[in-house]
Design an enzyme around this catalytic site. Structure first.
Site, mmCIF file in Angstrom:
data_model
loop_
_atom_site.group_PDB
_atom_site.id
_atom_site.type_symbol
_atom_site.label_atom_id
_atom_site.label_comp_id
_atom_site.label_asym_id
_atom_site.label_seq_id
_atom_site.Cartn_x
_atom_site.Cartn_y
_atom_site.Cartn_z
ATOM 1 N N GLN A 72 0.781 -1.292 -0.118
ATOM 2 C CA GLN A 72 -0.070 0.041 -0.113
ATOM 3 C C GLN A 72 0.891 1.213 -0.137
ATOM 4 O O GLN A 72 1.850 1.365 0.566
ATOM 5 C CB GLN A 72 -0.755 -0.122 1.268
ATOM 6 C CG GLN A 72 -1.947 -1.279 1.310
ATOM 7 C CD GLN A 72 -2.706 -0.977 2.629
ATOM 8 O OE1 GLN A 72 -3.767 -1.215 2.648
ATOM 9 N NE2 GLN A 72 -2.111 -1.167 3.645
ATOM 10 N N HIS A 78 0.348 -4.732 2.832
ATOM 11 C CA HIS A 78 -1.105 -4.931 2.678
ATOM 12 C C HIS A 78 -1.388 -6.622 3.261
ATOM 13 O O HIS A 78 -1.976 -6.867 4.133
ATOM 14 C CB HIS A 78 -2.061 -4.685 1.576
ATOM 15 C CG HIS A 78 -3.341 -4.873 1.779
ATOM 16 N ND1 HIS A 78 -4.307 -4.665 0.586
ATOM 17 C CD2 HIS A 78 -4.104 -5.386 2.607
ATOM 18 C CE1 HIS A 78 -5.599 -4.852 1.120
ATOM 19 N NE2 HIS A 78 -5.419 -5.620 2.182
ATOM 20 N N PHE A 111 -5.694 -6.525 12.128
ATOM 21 C CA PHE A 111 -5.615 -6.494 10.658
ATOM 22 C C PHE A 111 -4.657 -7.573 10.491
ATOM 23 O O PHE A 111 -4.857 -8.354 9.705
ATOM 24 C CB PHE A 111 -4.666 -5.217 10.350
ATOM 25 C CG PHE A 111 -4.171 -5.101 9.029
ATOM 26 C CD1 PHE A 111 -5.243 -5.532 7.891
ATOM 27 C CD2 PHE A 111 -2.998 -4.627 8.610
ATOM 28 C CE1 PHE A 111 -4.655 -5.291 6.639
ATOM 29 C CE2 PHE A 111 -2.786 -4.482 7.213
ATOM 30 C CZ PHE A 111 -3.569 -4.875 6.185
ATOM 31 N N HIS A 131 -6.866 -10.635 10.410
ATOM 32 C CA HIS A 131 -7.429 -10.841 9.254
ATOM 33 C C HIS A 131 -6.443 -11.642 8.151
ATOM 34 O O HIS A 131 -6.860 -12.443 7.314
ATOM 35 C CB HIS A 131 -7.996 -9.273 8.678
ATOM 36 C CG HIS A 131 -8.617 -9.487 7.485
ATOM 37 N ND1 HIS A 131 -9.805 -9.843 6.934
ATOM 38 C CD2 HIS A 131 -7.849 -9.030 6.304
ATOM 39 C CE1 HIS A 131 -9.924 -9.690 5.693
ATOM 40 N NE2 HIS A 131 -8.895 -9.185 5.086
ATOM 41 N N GLU A 132 -5.274 -10.963 7.828
ATOM 42 C CA GLU A 132 -4.209 -11.348 7.128
ATOM 43 C C GLU A 132 -4.138 -12.831 7.222
ATOM 44 O O GLU A 132 -3.904 -13.530 6.269
ATOM 45 C CB GLU A 132 -3.095 -10.600 6.679
ATOM 46 C CG GLU A 132 -3.516 -9.137 6.394
ATOM 47 C CD GLU A 132 -4.239 -9.129 4.941
ATOM 48 O OE1 GLU A 132 -3.570 -9.904 4.127
ATOM 49 O OE2 GLU A 132 -5.037 -8.388 4.793
ATOM 50 N N HIS A 187 -5.705 -15.302 4.445
ATOM 51 C CA HIS A 187 -4.652 -15.561 3.567
ATOM 52 C C HIS A 187 -3.571 -16.705 4.021
ATOM 53 O O HIS A 187 -3.285 -17.593 3.217
ATOM 54 C CB HIS A 187 -3.970 -14.462 2.842
ATOM 55 C CG HIS A 187 -4.987 -13.499 2.432
ATOM 56 N ND1 HIS A 187 -5.635 -13.490 1.163
ATOM 57 C CD2 HIS A 187 -5.234 -12.370 3.050
ATOM 58 C CE1 HIS A 187 -6.138 -12.621 1.099
ATOM 59 N NE2 HIS A 187 -6.249 -11.799 2.158
#
Length: 307
Positions: free
Chosen positions: A81, A112, A166, A169-170, A174
């Protein structure tokens, strides 16, 4: 059972019920029809199981909420980002927002995520794996806060219907899907950081004269060529307006560089069609924000849509 499964099951059942009523006076044929309906129902169930296993992208994530085994991914995408663009949509500051650290705020590309992807443009998400535990990455927090910060105050969704960091989430969306290559939670974040350090996009662009500026516009092809020459790969870019918002590098599963685009000779294929970049782009300078007042006066900055 998902909404999609329930709908198909209802359709099959209603079709079978209506047929059975019409043939109620024929017992032997009714028995055959019942057997036929059972086989049709089994067929649909098996078909949906395959779809849930192989689906990618947002549809696949919706089906797999909570984790499941999925087909093997094809390559990695390191998504970066540009804070100078992303932080201009910040209207609220908090201690967890990397845009609000004043002079300590990021002024270079930040991470990101490191994403496993399929060659067909979809991706696995929310695979089976251990749930996020911030204690597992406690020794990495300094680097993560600096090079992989959250650039918002909102909590990120996890794969279990909740909200969290965050990094949570990653990892859950993923990292769990690349664990066959990157390993556990700690190793996933170490791998992403090491790849980021080795392929220093900001340094390459600065050396070629592409520096943060609110007045200069740079040829998109020149930025892509600089990355190609330095890393021997073709990147993928996303823009908001004429401002670069995200730049992505792609790698084979052994982390050797590869093109993100299918057609390396086509400039348009290097740019995400949803947030396409014009021929000349900006790398906006970072606007320093400080954590004090909750509401930030962003009237002089363009309002940018969220990622």
């Amino acid at each position: 059972m998902s909404i999609f499964n329930t709908h198909l099951h209802r359709q099959t059942r209603e079709r079978c019920d209506s047929s059975a009523i019409a043939m109620d006076s024929l017992p032997t044929r009714s028995l055959r029809l019942t057997v036929h309906c059972v086989f049709v129902l089994i067929f649909w169930i098996r078909l949906l199981c395959v779809a849930e296993t192989n689906a990618g992208g947002d549809f696949g994530e919706m089906l797999r909420k909570g984790g499941s085994k999925q087909r093997e991914f094809d390559y990695f995408k390191l998504a970066l980002q540009w804070p100078g663009t992303f932080c201009r949509k910040t209207h609220r500051c908090c201690s967890s927002n990397g845009c609000c650290r004043g002079s300590n705020s990021p002024a270079e590309f930040t991470i990101h995520g490191l994403w496993p992807d399929y060659n067909d443009g979809t991706w696995p998400a929310c695979c089976s794996g251990k749930r996020f535990d911030v204690k597992e990455i406690s020794t990495l927090l300094d680097d993560l806060n600096k090079y992989w910060p959250s650039l918002s105050c909102g909590s990120s969704s996890n794969c279990h219907g909740g909200k969290g960091l965050f990094w949570e989430h990653e990892w859950e969306k993923h990292g769990t899907c690349s664990s066959a290559v990157t390993g556990n939670e700690y190793d996933y974040f170490v791998t992403a950081l090491n790849t980021y350090f080795h392929y220093n996009v900001t340094e390459v662009l600065i050396n070629e004269g592409y520096v943060a500026s609110d007045s200069e516009k740079y040829p998109l092809g020149g930025i892509i060529s600089a990355i190609q020459n330095a890393f021997h790969l073709t990147p993928e870019l996303e823009c908001t307006g004429d401002s670069v918002e995200e730049l992505r590098l792609c790698f084979y599963k052994d982390f050797k560089p590869r093109d993100c685009a299918n057609d390396s000779n086509s400039l348009s294929s290097m740019v995400n069609s949803k947030k396409s970049c014009p021929n000349y782009v900006r790398l906006p300078a970072f606007v320093s924000l400080t954590h004090g007042n909750n509401i930030i006066d962003a009237s002089e900055s363009p309002s940018l849509s969220s990622i």
